[in-house]
Motif scaffolding. Structure first.
Motif, PDB file in Angstrom:
ATOM      1  N   LEU A 114       0.860  -1.177   0.000  1.00 52.25           N
ATOM      2  CA  LEU A 114       0.000   0.000   0.000  1.00 52.25           C
ATOM      3  C   LEU A 114       0.902   1.234   0.000  1.00 52.25           C
ATOM      4  N   LYS A 115       0.782   2.045  -1.042  1.00 48.21           N
ATOM      5  CA  LYS A 115       1.672   3.196  -1.204  1.00 48.21           C
ATOM      6  C   LYS A 115       1.055   4.497  -0.714  1.00 48.21           C
ATOM      7  N   ARG A 116      -0.276   4.550  -0.710  1.00 47.87           N
ATOM      8  CA  ARG A 116      -0.933   5.763  -0.238  1.00 47.87           C
ATOM      9  C   ARG A 116      -2.321   5.433   0.282  1.00 47.87           C
ATOM     10  N   ALA A 117      -2.791   6.280   1.169  1.00 47.69           N
ATOM     11  CA  ALA A 117      -4.128   6.122   1.722  1.00 47.69           C
ATOM     12  C   ALA A 117      -4.740   7.504   1.906  1.00 47.69           C
ATOM     13  N   VAL A 118      -6.038   7.558   1.778  1.00 48.41           N
ATOM     14  CA  VAL A 118      -6.774   8.810   1.884  1.00 48.41           C
ATOM     15  C   VAL A 118      -7.781   8.672   3.025  1.00 48.41           C
ATOM     16  N   LYS A 119      -7.877   9.677   3.872  1.00 46.58           N
ATOM     17  CA  LYS A 119      -8.850   9.639   4.972  1.00 46.58           C
ATOM     18  C   LYS A 119     -10.262   9.627   4.397  1.00 46.58           C
TER      19      LYS A 119
END
Length: 184
Positions: free
Chosen positions: A42-47
Motif C-alpha cells: 500500500l503506497k498511499r491512503a486517503v482519509k
C-alpha cells in the motif's frame, strides 16, 4: 462503475486489490463501512469515513497473515501484526530475531501454512524450513524485507530480485536466462 454499484446495492464491506483500492479511495462513497485491501504494498491512503484495513500475506499462508487498520492522518502504512493462529518473525540471515527498527526477512508460520509446492521439492525445502522457535513446526521464508515499528510491521521490499507482474511472481534471473537464449 464499481463505486456506482456499491452505492446502488448498498455494499458496506469490500476487499479490493491494493492498486484498485488506492484508486477507489479517490472517489466519494457513502455506502462502505470497511474497505479491506491487500496483494501488494500500500503506497498511499486517503482519509475516508470508512475503515481501511491493510492485509498482507503470501499465497503459501492462505493469503492473509497480518492485518491492521490504517489511519492515513498518522502517515503509517503498516502491514500490521499477525492474525489469529499465525506467527510472524523478522529474522536475520542466520535466523536471529531482529530488534525493532532493524530490517530482516519476514517469515510466517502457523495453522494456515501450506505443505509446500506441488512437484517442486527443491523449492519447498528452500522456503519451508523448520521453525526455530516451535519444535516440530515449519515456517515459510517469504523473501520480503520488513522491520518492526511502534505501529506494527513496515514492508520495505524484496530481499531477492523477484517482482510482481499482474499478480504473478517473476524472478528477474528467469527473464535474463530466456533473453540470453535468443539469437541476435
Amino acid at each position: 462503475r464499481l463505486n456506482d454499484y456499491f452505492e446502488t446495492h448498498n455494499v458496506t464491506i469490500t476487499f479490493l486489490p491494493t492498486q484498485l483500492a488506492e484508486q477507489f479511495m479517490e472517489l466519494e462513497n457513502t455506502s462502505l463501512r470497511v474497505l479491506l485491501t491487500g496483494g501488494d504494498k500500500l503506497k498511499r491512503a486517503v482519509k475516508k469515513p470508512y475503515k481501511l484495513i491493510n492485509n498482507y500475506g503470501p499465497t503459501e499462508n492462505t493469503v492473509v497473515a497480518t492485518s491492521t487498520e490504517i489511519h492515513p492522518e498518522e502517515g503509517s502504512l503498516s502491514i500490521g501484526r499477525a492474525i489469529a493462529n499465525t506467527r510472524v518473525y523478522i529474522l536475520s540471515e542466520s535466523h536471529q530475531v531482529q530488534p525493532e527498527g532493524v530490517a530482516g526477512e519476514l517469515c510466517v508460520a502457523g495453522r494456515g501454512l501450506a505443505r509446500g509446492y506441488l512437484n517442486r521439492e527443491d523449492e519447498t525445502a528452500k522456503r519451508f524450513v523448520a521453525d526455530p522457535f516451535v519444535p516440530g513446526e515449519r515456517m515459510y521464508k517469504t523473501g520480503d524485507l520488513v522491520k518492526w515499528t511502534g505501529g506494527g510491521i513496515e514492508y520495505i521490499g524484496r530481499i531477492d530480485q523477484q517482482v510482481k507482474v499482474r499478480g504473478y511472481r517473476i524472478e528477474l534471473s528467469e527473464i535474463e536466462v530466456q533473453l540470453a537464449q535468443l539469437s541476435e
